[in-house]
Enzyme design. Structure first.
Site, short mmCIF file in Angstrom:
data_model
loop_
_atom_site.label_atom_id
_atom_site.label_comp_id
_atom_site.label_asym_id
_atom_site.label_seq_id
_atom_site.Cartn_x
_atom_site.Cartn_y
_atom_site.Cartn_z
N ARG A 1 0.87 -1.20 0.00
CA ARG A 1 0.00 0.00 0.00
C ARG A 1 0.89 1.23 0.00
O ARG A 1 1.52 1.54 1.00
CB ARG A 1 -0.90 -0.02 1.23
CG ARG A 1 -1.87 1.16 1.33
CD ARG A 1 -2.81 0.98 2.52
NE ARG A 1 -3.81 2.02 2.58
CZ ARG A 1 -3.72 3.10 3.38
NH1 ARG A 1 -2.67 3.28 4.15
NH2 ARG A 1 -4.69 4.00 3.40
N SER B 1 -12.95 -3.46 -0.15
CA SER B 1 -13.30 -2.88 1.15
C SER B 1 -14.81 -2.67 1.22
O SER B 1 -15.38 -2.04 0.34
CB SER B 1 -12.64 -1.51 1.31
OG SER B 1 -11.25 -1.65 1.27
N LYS C 1 -5.92 6.30 8.09
CA LYS C 1 -6.75 6.67 6.93
C LYS C 1 -7.66 7.82 7.34
O LYS C 1 -8.49 7.66 8.25
CB LYS C 1 -7.57 5.45 6.51
CG LYS C 1 -8.24 5.58 5.17
CD LYS C 1 -8.81 4.21 4.79
CE LYS C 1 -9.92 4.32 3.76
NZ LYS C 1 -9.46 4.60 2.43
#
Ligand SMILES: Cc1ncc(COP(=O)(O)OP(=O)(O)O)c(N)n1
Ligand SMILES: Cc1ncsc1CCOP(=O)(O)O
Length: 176
Positions: free
Chosen positions: A3, A72, A101
């Protein structure tokens, strides 16, 4: 999972290629977050997409039947769509608040339970999970909850290896 939210494409690809070598040597699949181009270029094992990324059915069309696709999901409707789109697993969260996040809605343990119960797909819990709460998450006891995904529990600490061992021990105890 690779990521990289701010990396230049060429740098991301170089990191991904290095990760692939390590993962292959240890028999671990590598998925790329969001970036199908990077996944194709380094022959990764799959891609994970969020609700505002390219839809999972397009990812499936581009990657073919043999790659792993994760989506997700915060709601039962999203979980149903992930199944229809041909996803292999669901990432559900944030289970707890997280700084990793921004503007990320916390679904809590109840939201996680709802998504697990609504789907036949394996589910991985994410968001604010670490060695102090991983047992509680896995302890909801829903069979398709298969694991947890973490970022800060490992990478915001002094020693990744030490934190990974603690989390591993907690998860082994919670699931055996
Ligand atoms: C297992 C798992 N779950 C969720 C995510 C997050 O993906 P996404 O919703 O695309 O959010 P960003 O990581 O892109 O901010 C994940 N990578 N893995
Ligand atoms: C990418 C992502 N998606 C939902 S929460 C989250 C971040 C999880 O990070 P952390 O494990 O540091 O709380």
């Amino acid at each position: 999972m690779n990521r990289e939210k701010d990396a230049k494409t060429r740098d991301f690809l170089e990191v991904a290629k290095s990760c692939i070598k390590i993962c292959r040597a240890h028999g671990v699949p590598l998925l790329i977050n969001d970036r199908i181009d990077i996944a194709l270029a380094c022959n990764a094992d799959g891609v994970h997409v969020g609700q505002s990324d390219i839809p999972a059915h397009e990812v499936r069309r581009l990657l073919g039947p043999n790659k792993i696709i994760g989506v997700s999901c915060k709601t039962t409707e999203q979980a149903e769509q992930a199944w229809i789109d041909g996803a292999d697993y669901i990432g559900c969260g944030g289970v707890y608040p997280t700084n990793t996040k921004a503007n990320n809605l916390t679904v809590g343990i109840d939201g996680l339970k709802r998504v697990c119960l609504a789907s036949k797909l394996p589910v991985v819990a994410i968001g604010g999970i670490n060695h102090t709460n991983a047992a509680a998450v896995m302890g909801i006891g829903i069979p398709n909850l298969k694991g947890v995904a973490v970022v800060s529990a490992l990478f915001d600490r002094q020693c990744v290896l030490e934190e990974a061992s603690k989390l591993h021990a907690t998860l082994v105890e919670a699931t055996t």
